[in-house]
Write an enzyme that holds these catalytic residues in place. Structure first.
Site, mmCIF file in Angstrom:
data_model
loop_
_atom_site.group_PDB
_atom_site.id
_atom_site.type_symbol
_atom_site.label_atom_id
_atom_site.label_comp_id
_atom_site.label_asym_id
_atom_site.label_seq_id
_atom_site.Cartn_x
_atom_site.Cartn_y
_atom_site.Cartn_z
ATOM 1 N N TYR A 56 31.750 37.065 -2.690
ATOM 2 C CA TYR A 56 31.849 37.687 -1.469
ATOM 3 C C TYR A 56 33.100 37.299 -0.659
ATOM 4 C CZ TYR A 56 31.175 38.090 3.738
ATOM 5 O OH TYR A 56 31.151 38.182 5.045
ATOM 6 N N ASP A 64 22.447 31.432 -1.076
ATOM 7 C CA ASP A 64 22.760 32.379 0.010
ATOM 8 C C ASP A 64 21.702 33.544 -0.326
ATOM 9 O OD1 ASP A 64 25.333 34.284 1.503
ATOM 10 O OD2 ASP A 64 23.248 34.244 2.052
ATOM 11 N N ILE A 94 20.618 36.066 1.529
ATOM 12 C CA ILE A 94 20.938 36.851 2.681
ATOM 13 C C ILE A 94 20.381 38.307 2.348
ATOM 14 C CG2 ILE A 94 23.201 37.549 2.070
ATOM 15 C CD1 ILE A 94 23.873 38.053 4.917
ATOM 16 N N LYS A 149 21.234 41.829 6.811
ATOM 17 C CA LYS A 149 21.171 42.853 5.713
ATOM 18 C C LYS A 149 19.798 43.300 5.646
ATOM 19 C CE LYS A 149 25.227 41.560 4.942
ATOM 20 N NZ LYS A 149 26.550 42.473 5.204
#
Lengths: 468, 492
Positions: free
Chosen positions: B157, B242, B244, B281
């Site tokens: 990302y 992470d 998410i 998300k």
């Protein structure tokens, strides 16, 4: 955990939470006063919150169903809000906030949305400005006494230093040119590059508004030194008495362009509107580079769109904000008067103040010794014997022992009366049992600020350690 | 997104910090250029049908209607409604950085549910942050000092560069992953990245992975997770996951959270394991700024909690979400519905792309596909990739994200998002891709014909597949029926 597996920031105590300011809160949490269930508990007077005017907001909400339904002009904007994460902020909210800030300054100055950066509370605004304006090895000058949270907000993760501008009770703690110059030179001696001055206006913990003279002195000083001026105006709506509040924005009128790009204002709705939970802060600056950098940094602490929307509706209602601000000031003035009067009856004076949610109380005559150790001893008594969590001046970096910040806007009038009664009882009993104080007290060597004793929490009690 | 603002130094202006004037904010990356192009000319079905379609934004816009419905039916969850306003004072006044207990309990419950009940989360380890952006920065501040490094597998990302490095001063060093094994993280790659850092005298403090991965859309299998835990434990460094996109796993294989590895292995040193999370998300609520730092390390929890003062979640939002996420029946249905809609969208997207010969990395999670456009490159370089990308933005009018902005080491991969638009817009976007690919194919064929004519050769039979396969394998997707682009062919 072996400390070197974490960062230095995690291992150090620059978060400032070992300060007496926060330890007092902890003691209160363990034994909180309640008029019915715990009438002997500790009364929280160390929290500068404004709880006096919620009913006004509640009535407004009851009469305005739009925010609840995420509606605008009859249509739902829920989707738009749920997805809205633009760091430039929700335009209707910024516009309403800018207008409100102008209103609080008597509309003598106009605030433009484009120069406003939204942040998660003033805590985030102040830290962000530090990141934008300074770095490790550099410093900001702050007049003492100052808000204890600045030690964390300005220094902890930024590596910036605070160098105090020593202010004295002899002139009601006003900022003088000499004190500014002295602090600047002291910073230089320590090899710290001074990047600016930060003031709080109205002041926390003094409760006074900065005078026009002081503002002019400050502006002249920062121009001469080529540095920044940050004015934290978080209490701008709490000015309840004369003289009126003069914002640095007003003091800049008529000054040339050389000034406006070095002055930055911090604001928040936590005190004026009593909404600390909503995390609404802002930076206002005419310096586009600062606005640009701060906007990008605000990604780390944006305001929930959910909240921006609610407040855009509330603050756009100018009739309401006028009514609220006036009524709020009235209630603050009354409550302030109640505390000042109660203290007076107990033989305790305080600095004459016209703003804020607290009084700066003079308890020097109650100290056993006119030292910071004496101040800590008195504070210990206040918390454990009298049952009042008030904030000792040393936690605010005051360089004279014996001053305490006492909050009045975070409790009911009845609770305030209980607090005042307890204080009076304590003082009266002290007068009866103690020999009269000598005409003067010998000042101990460790009354110098660097010799302040530290407070630690051990086995559930606060203890004073030798000055370090 | 803000357009690039030229930093003007006002005359005699006091200097800003190095941090403020550097480009550590990362917005000069190509990742954001596409957004800027979209901002200038955004698609609208009626008012601007020729505008740029935003396929570069990994948002989940597919499940907002059930959430909106729930809010409408649960007025007590709001402190603004008649039935909820009695809580206004308490909530508006609440700024305790521990967060509302009911909020933390509800988030812990939701995190557990998203992981199919396979791990437990303790509310007292849940620390708030300003979105996942804030969570990543806080964890970096807690674990590393300036100059120290996190190892992150590529592609990753783009905003990690800002979140992890900008204000913290730490470094982000890549763990190179390759398409030849579907970009899996191998022990060899980890060791290699670690040693490289050692040689450069850089102290590595952590490995950070996104699971599910952005931009790949794949999940880490149990073996890889165990390997990561084993590797980091062995080196006495931290592992940050992470997670998410945990709720966006829309088909098998089943998502495995690092929390499961922690729970199953009593020998692992859990004080080195941390999770970052967000509701941006899974629930499609990026505007609400709900980030979470979850650490198994008590010191880190304490430190992160103190730092959360700089990015607390609005108490108004905490209160609303506490109520919503505690509604078991609702969250069960919602998680299921999100998966169903994502699966459908993903299937439609990948199948239409496949029909015109565009393959995507096999994926089962996320809000995007990792598209293989290598054979459309004029040259197999970053410049070639960016040239193709400019064509896609300016001529095809689609904002997709070039692999180089994700630090992918192989040119030609693009991330394309599919969950941030309605069905009609997706149809238009796919139509544009299809036309573009067909035009490219046609142009390639014409160029070839022209070249043969010029060379005096008569048209030969189409090359046999084996001939095509003998060309540089990296230039071709093995299943592509199309003629590989030659240097002169890419004229659109």
């Amino acid at each position: 955990m072996r400390e070197n597996l974490l960062s230095k920031k995690a291992a150090c105590n620059s978060h400032g939470q070992d300060s007496s300011y926060f330890l007092g809160w902890q003691e209160y949490e363990k034994n909180p006063y309640d008029p019915i269930t715990n009438p002997k508990g500790i009364i929280q007077m160390g929290l500068a919150e404004n709880q006096l005017s919620f009913d006004l907001i509640e009535s407004w909400l009851e009469a305005h169903p739009n925010p609840a339904g995420f509606k605008r002009d009859g249509a739902s904007i829920f989707r738009e809000l749920a997805l809205f994460q633009d760091y430039r902020g929700f335009p209707p909210f910024k516009k309403a906030l800018a207008n409100y800030m102008g209103y609080l300054r008597g509309n003598k100055v106009r605030f433009e949305s484009n120069n406003l950066v939204l942040t998660a509370g003033a805590t985030s605004a102040n830290e962000t400005l530090m990141f934008c304006l300074a770095g490790p090895g550099e410093a900001f000058l702050l007049p003492t006494p100052y808000y204890p949270g600045f030690d964390r907000d300005l220094k902890w993760r930024t590596g910036v230093e605070i160098v105090p501008i020593q202010c004295s009770s002899s002139n009601d703690f006003k900022i003088t040119k000499a004190a500014l110059e002295e602090a600047y030179q002291r910073a230089k001696k320590c090899n710290l590059g001074v990047k600016g001055v930060l003031i709080t206006n109205p002041s926390n913990p003094l409760g006074t508004t900065t005078t026009r003279e002081e503002l002019d002195t400050l502006l002249d000083f920062v121009v001469a030194k080529g540095i920044h001026l940050i004015s934290d105006e978080i209490y701008s709506g709490t000015n309840f008495g004369s003289p009126g509040f003069i914002s640095v924005a007003e003091a800049m009128i008529g000054r040339d362009h050389n000034v406006s790009h070095r002055v930055h204002i911090v604001y928040s709705l936590s005190k004026d509107l009593g909404l600390p939970g909503f995390r609404v802060g802002a930076i206002y600056s005419k310096n586009n580079s600062v606005v640009d950098a701060a906007t990008k940094m605000s990604s780390f602490g944006l305001i929930s769109s959910h909240t921006q929307y609610l407040l855009s509706e509330l603050l756009s209602d100018e009739q309401f904000t006028r009514k609220y601000t006036e009524e709020n000031r009235k209630r603050l003035k009354e409550r302030h008067g109640q505390l000042v009067e109660g203290l007076r009856n107990a033989g305790v004076g305080c600095l004459r103040s016209n703003a804020g949610l607290y009084c700066w109380v003079d308890m020097r005559h109650l100290l056993e010794s006119k030292t910071f150790e004496g101040e800590m001893k008195l504070w210990n008594k206040m918390v454990y014997e009298v049952g009042l969590n008030i904030s000792p001046g040393s936690s605010c970096h005051c360089n004279e022992p014996g001053w305490f910040r006492v909050c009045f806007a975070n409790m009911s009038a009845d609770t305030l009366n209980v607090a005042i009664r307890r204080l009076k009882t304590f003082i009266d009993s002290g007068r009866r049992s103690r020999p009269p104080a000598p005409a003067y007290l010998v000042r101990k060597k460790d009354s110098h600020p660097s010799g302040k004793p530290t407070v630690v929490s051990r086995n559930g009690r606060l203890e004073i350690c030798a000055s370090g | 997104m803000e357009l690039a603002v030229e930093l003007r130094r006002e005359p005699n202006s006091p200097l800003l910090s190095k941090m403020a004037t550097s480009d550590g904010h990362g917005e000069n990356s190509s990742y954001f250029d596409g957004w800027k192009a979209y901002d200038c000319d955004p698609f609208h079905p009626t008012s601007n049908p020729e505008g740029v379609i935003q396929l570069g934004l990994a948002e989940n816009q597919l499940c907002l209607d059930p959430i909106q419905e729930w809010i409408k039916n649960n007025p007590k969850a709001s402190i603004c409604t008649e039935v909820g306003v009695s809580e206004f004072k308490n909530i508006a006044n609440f700024q305790d950085y521990h967060g509302l207990r009911v909020f933390r309990e509800a988030v812990a419950k939701f995190m557990r549910k998203v992981r199919g009940g396979r791990s437990d989360f303790h509310p007292d380890r849940i620390v708030m942050s300003g979105g996942a952006t804030g969570a990543a920065e806080v964890i970096a501040f807690c674990l590393a000092d300036p100059g120290e490094a996190f190892l992150v597998p590529t592609p990753y990302y783009p905003a990690f560069d800002r979140d992890l490095r900008w204000r913290t001063g730490i470094q982000v060093l890549p763990i190179q992953c390759k398409s030849s094994n579907h970009f899996k993280i191998t022990r060899t790659a980890l060791e290699s990245a670690y040693e490289k850092a050692q040689k450069a005298n850089v102290r590595v403090k952590a490995v950070m992975v996104a699971n599910p991965s952005n931009p790949l859309g794949t999940i880490l299998d149990r073996e890889t997770l165990r390997m990561l835990v084993n590797f980091t434990n062995g080196k006495r460094i931290h592992l940050i996951c992470d997670e998410i996109f945990a709720g966006t796993v829309f088909k098998d294989p089943q998502f495995v959270s690092v929390s499961e590895i922690v729970d199953e292995d009593p020998n692992c040193d859990r004080s080195l394991i941390h999770i970052t999370y967000s509701l941006s998300k899974d629930l499609g609520l990026p505007g609400f700024r709900v980030g979470v730092v979850y650490s198994y390390n008590d010191t880190v929890v304490r430190c992160a909690r103190r730092m959360s003062s700089f990015g607390l979640v609005s108490s108004q939002t905490q209160y609303l979400l506490a109520s919503m996420l505690s509604d078991d029946e609702f969250t069960t249905k919602l998680i299921e519905e999100v998966r169903r809609r994502l699966s459908k969208r993903h299937e439609l997207f990948t199948s239409r792309l496949a029909k015109v010969g565009i393959q995507c990395l096999e994926s089962n999670a996320g809000l995007f596909c990792w598209m293989d456009l290598r054979r459309l490159l004029k040259e197999f370089t970053v410049e070639g990739e960016l040239e193709l990308w400019r064509v896609i933005i300016n001529d095809v009018k689609l904002n997709v994200s070039p692999g180089s902005s994700f630090h992918c080491h192989e040119p030609g991969w693009f991330r394309v998002c599919f969950a941030n638009m309605d069905d009609e817009t997706m149809d238009v976007a796919l139509g544009r891709i299809e036309s573009f690919v067909l035009r490219t194919k046609e142009a390639a064929v014409q160029a070839k014909k022209k070249k043969w004519k010029q060379d005096g050769l008569r048209l030969s039979l189409p090359r046999r597949f084996e001939d095509m396969a003998t060309m540089t394998s990296s230039l071709m997707s093995p299943h592509s029926p199309l003629v590989p682009a030659t240097t002169s062919a890419l004229v659109v």
